[in-house]
Design a protein around this motif. Structure first.
Motif, PDB file in Angstrom:
ATOM      1  N   VAL A   3       0.842  -1.190   0.000  1.00 61.76           N
ATOM      2  CA  VAL A   3       0.000   0.000   0.000  1.00 61.76           C
ATOM      3  C   VAL A   3       0.877   1.239   0.000  1.00 61.76           C
ATOM      4  CG1 VAL A   3      -1.802   1.246   1.230  1.00 61.76           C
ATOM      5  CG2 VAL A   3      -1.795  -1.265   1.220  1.00 61.76           C
ATOM      6  N   HIS A   4       0.546   2.202  -0.821  1.00 59.08           N
ATOM      7  CA  HIS A   4       1.309   3.439  -0.924  1.00 59.08           C
ATOM      8  C   HIS A   4       1.310   4.161   0.418  1.00 59.08           C
ATOM      9  CE1 HIS A   4       2.413   7.501  -2.312  1.00 59.08           C
ATOM     10  NE2 HIS A   4       2.966   6.887  -3.330  1.00 59.08           N
ATOM     11  N   TRP A   5       2.427   4.842   0.722  1.00 64.19           N
ATOM     12  CA  TRP A   5       2.552   5.516   2.018  1.00 64.19           C
ATOM     13  C   TRP A   5       1.468   6.557   2.219  1.00 64.19           C
ATOM     14  CZ3 TRP A   5       2.883  10.733   2.403  1.00 64.19           C
ATOM     15  CH2 TRP A   5       3.245  11.443   1.251  1.00 64.19           C
ATOM     16  N   GLU A   7      -1.641   6.490   1.154  1.00 65.76           N
ATOM     17  CA  GLU A   7      -2.872   5.833   1.576  1.00 65.76           C
ATOM     18  C   GLU A   7      -2.762   5.333   3.004  1.00 65.76           C
ATOM     19  OE1 GLU A   7      -5.643   2.025   0.260  1.00 65.76           O
ATOM     20  OE2 GLU A   7      -4.537   3.170  -1.253  1.00 65.76           O
ATOM     21  N   ARG A   8      -1.600   4.768   3.346  1.00 69.38           N
ATOM     22  CA  ARG A   8      -1.404   4.279   4.717  1.00 69.38           C
ATOM     23  C   ARG A   8      -1.535   5.415   5.729  1.00 69.38           C
ATOM     24  NH1 ARG A   8       0.543  -0.716   5.676  1.00 69.38           N
ATOM     25  NH2 ARG A   8       1.354  -0.004   7.683  1.00 69.38           N
ATOM     26  N   ARG A  11      -5.306   6.553   5.958  1.00 68.11           N
ATOM     27  CA  ARG A  11      -6.187   5.503   6.441  1.00 68.11           C
ATOM     28  C   ARG A  11      -5.809   5.043   7.840  1.00 68.11           C
ATOM     29  NH1 ARG A  11      -9.699   2.915   3.015  1.00 68.11           N
ATOM     30  NH2 ARG A  11      -9.502   0.945   4.137  1.00 68.11           N
ATOM     31  N   HIS A  12      -4.764   5.639   8.404  1.00 68.59           N
ATOM     32  CA  HIS A  12      -4.363   5.308   9.766  1.00 68.59           C
ATOM     33  C   HIS A  12      -5.429   5.813  10.737  1.00 68.59           C
ATOM     34  CE1 HIS A  12      -2.078   5.227  13.508  1.00 68.59           C
ATOM     35  NE2 HIS A  12      -1.204   4.436  12.894  1.00 68.59           N
ATOM     36  N   ASP A 209      -5.317   0.966   9.101  1.00 72.47           N
ATOM     37  CA  ASP A 209      -4.101   0.684   9.859  1.00 72.47           C
ATOM     38  C   ASP A 209      -4.307   1.027  11.317  1.00 72.47           C
ATOM     39  OD1 ASP A 209      -2.779  -0.154   7.628  1.00 72.47           O
ATOM     40  OD2 ASP A 209      -1.943   1.818   7.162  1.00 72.47           O
TER      41      ASP A 209
END
Length: 215
Positions: A3-5, A7-8, A11-12, A209
């Motif tokens: 997963v691209h940083w 998005e991470r 979505r955290h 996440d």
């Protein structure tokens, strides 16, 4: 594929909770900001017009609810449809009124209205409204609800400018109401198109996440 940083990051759950709190407090402040106009409207207009007065706070409210439903997804078809409708309203109205508020402030400044520190605060906060909505649009799945969001936004425009309950403008723009009306309607269609372009095509199944659990 990892997963691209980007998005991470967004979505955290920690980031989402922070944005939820910021938007929740901003929504409350926004309704307080509209207090005088709401009071004036209640005294001089039919009560059914009151929900159409505070445009930006209502957009912020939609986005706050959309974040909450991303953190705690509802189950069942009814919950999913409600969630998608709120997501559609959140993206369309946040982009629309984020751009609208910044444009009106600068249009007033161009015609000689003084741009105060409070105005700059509004520029920053409303720019943030539009940007965060476009960022999170990729994590939402609302395309089938876009026609309803478009209908709501367009109906809001019609009520605002036919009944005279649009957001109060800087004094220097009081003779430009017709132009503001056309600009607002154009933004309705522009923001809907942006929602379609930036929106996720399907519900993403990846979990949000979470911070690692330490023993």
């Amino acid at each position: 594929m990892p997963v691209h940083w980007f998005e991470r990051l967004f979505r955290h759950r920690g980031v989402m909770w922070l944005l939820f709190i910021v938007n929740f407090l901003g929504t409350i402040y926004g309704y307080i900001w509209y207090g005088n106009q709401l009071e004036y409207t209640a005294k001089n207009y039919p009560s059914w017009l009151l929900p159409f007065v505070p445009d930006s706070p209502t957009a912020s409210l939609f986005f706050t609810l959309a974040l909450l439903l991303l953190l705690f997804p509802p189950k069942g078809i009814k919950g999913t449809l409600i969630r998608e409708l709120i997501e559609a309203l959140a993206v369309v109205t946040s982009v629309k009124y984020g751009i609208w508020a910044v444009s009106i402030i600068f249009a007033g400044g161009y015609q000689g209205d003084a741009i105060s520190l409070k105005d700059w605060m509004l520029v920053v906060s409303h720019t943030g409204m539009a940007v965060e909505a476009l960022i999170y649009a990729r994590f939402f799945s609302f395309r089938r609800m876009l026609p309803l969001a478009l209908l709501w936004a367009f109906a809001n425009d019609m009520v605002d400018y036919s009944e005279g309950v649009f957001p109060w403008l800087p004094n220097v723009l009081e003779d430009d109401v017709i132009g503001v009306q056309y600009f607002t309607i154009a933004l309705t269609f522009l923001s809907t198109a942006a929602a379609w372009l930036f929106g996720g095509r399907s519900r993403r199944s990846g979990r949000l996440d979470r911070p690692p659990v330490r023993g």
